[in-house]
Scaffold this motif. Sequence first.
Motif: not given
Lengths: 301, 327
Positions: A39-52
């Motif tokens: 469901l969710w992904s976290k951007c490894p660069a900016c830590d933003a939590v995104l809908y996959t």
Amino acid sequence: MPRAGACREGRAVSWLQKLLPPKIKRAEGAARRQVPEGLWSKCPACDAVLYTTDLEKNARVCPKCAHHDRIGARARLDAFLDPEGRYEIGAEVVPVDTLKFKDSRRYTERLEEAEKDTHETDALVVMQGAVRDVPLVAAAFEFDFMGGSMGSVVGERFVRGVHACLDQNLPFVCFTATGGARMQEGVLSLLQMAKTTAALTQLAARRLPFISVLADPTMGGVSASFALLGDVVLAEPRALIGFAGPRVIEQTVREKLPEGFQRAEFLLEKGAIDKIVDRRELRDEIASLVTLLMRLPPPGS
Amino acid sequence: MAAPALKSTFLDFEQPIAELEARIDELRYVQDDSAVDISEEISRLQKKSQALTKEIYGKLTPWQVAQVARHPQRPYTLDYVNALFTDFQELHGDRAYADDASIVGGLARFNGQPVMVIGHQKGRDTKEKIHRNWGMPRPEGYRKALRLMRLAEKFGLPVLTFVDTPGAYPGIGAEERGQSEAIGRNLFVMAELKVPIVCTIIGEGGSGGALAIAVGDLVLMLQYGTYSVISPEGCASILWKNAEMAPEAAETLGITAARLKQLGLVDKVVSEPLGGAHRDHAAAAQNLKKALQDALRSLADKGPAALVEERFERLMGYGRFKEVALK
């Protein structure tokens, strides 16, 4: 062949991890694993939590900070090619364990596991299709299949892709994401460097463009064969590109590596590549380059 | 060419031979001022030493072969150049950045015939090892090789390469100046060069750094040379996470001449004198000379088009896979 959602989490291959600098390892390992599957992904660069799903729709480029996450071969080709008129080349070619290679595990077991994880039979997917109605053949490395390593099957599929270009006067595009030659096939895989590169001589003789797109990472035997021989060489932002892995270099020279060493931006500055292109722009960029080289009208006209 | 003046260096697995040889030396020393004739005893021990060498070398493991391939007294490219060629004119530099001493090359005559010679070069003593960078080329080395190949093509000279490197140099400057591109470019050009190319792996054939001068019409390999996608130590530390598993890695990687011949990846194995090429440089050179003569003769009548086409087919034939019906 549809990819299962679960396998996108991408099991990093342990021996390949060793080739990569610590920063990448964190991105591949810890950060991704924290995220609940799907469901969710976290951007490894900016830590933003995104809908996959948002991330997938954006070709795995973070909509907040434009970090280019690794993308599977099939997802990449899917994002790159026009939807109509695609067909796959070389899928009938599958690996064999000629050396009966065995380290802590057998090569055959590693192949089975990689196939289970990626739903691919080897580390290169080749498709004929079009980009903005410009017909071409595109090949993409699957990094999650044994670190995108090049063995006999990768070499043969690459060559069959080139043959399709020769038969139909098409340009050839290759997206690399690989640790290099596949150790488990010994000198057979080393010689794939010579085989793939030799195939390019035929494209050159026919004045058919070869566009090489270096994605993260492009190392070792693939980097030191066809990858930097594109008529035009593009790279994705921040992609790690080089011959020797940073750890090997650090151990050899016993010095700290300069900031940004072996990154796409560094290679551009050193004159090794033509251009850094955002993944979302690759369709337009490559359609433009190919039509310019082949003296065709601009795409979409 | 005389055998190396240095005292013989024995590898670990050669210790029984080393002990016998030490005993023989001792007896020789005693013999000079001895009233008793011990020449019979010496000759007996010499025979024993020979038999022992034969026995040990008859069943070397791949890892032991790797030690022989790296033997500090093994003949290097310039040793063969001195023994096999006349009128050697070494040529230097890549015309862009530097002259890399870890690759040597130049014009020479082989049985009177002008040829281009290119090879990796290692150093014997510490000073020369540093100068030759342990036989590990930087991009300028590969670009020098490339320039010489093009020169050979322009004047219709066959190219003979001698491969002996642990690998291309993994350094900061090498990366900055395009190590990958330099190697890749050589692979491309060697695939389409319009003159015969004969490659010989004389010692270590270390991965891409070796391949960058090893694409040709015929690939020969000395009996105790090695050719590998990665060093056994490198492979062991990656796959077993333990460099001490190198002997196992050497075994499974299939790096020996015999194994590679069996796999069809080298064309001819050139035998070495008893106990390895380092024991008798002259004999090793003689064997190689014969093999190179045969190789050049077999390519002599081929025109440039046929040469390039056959080489291309050969390159396309590399690889083992199967084809399956798709669902």
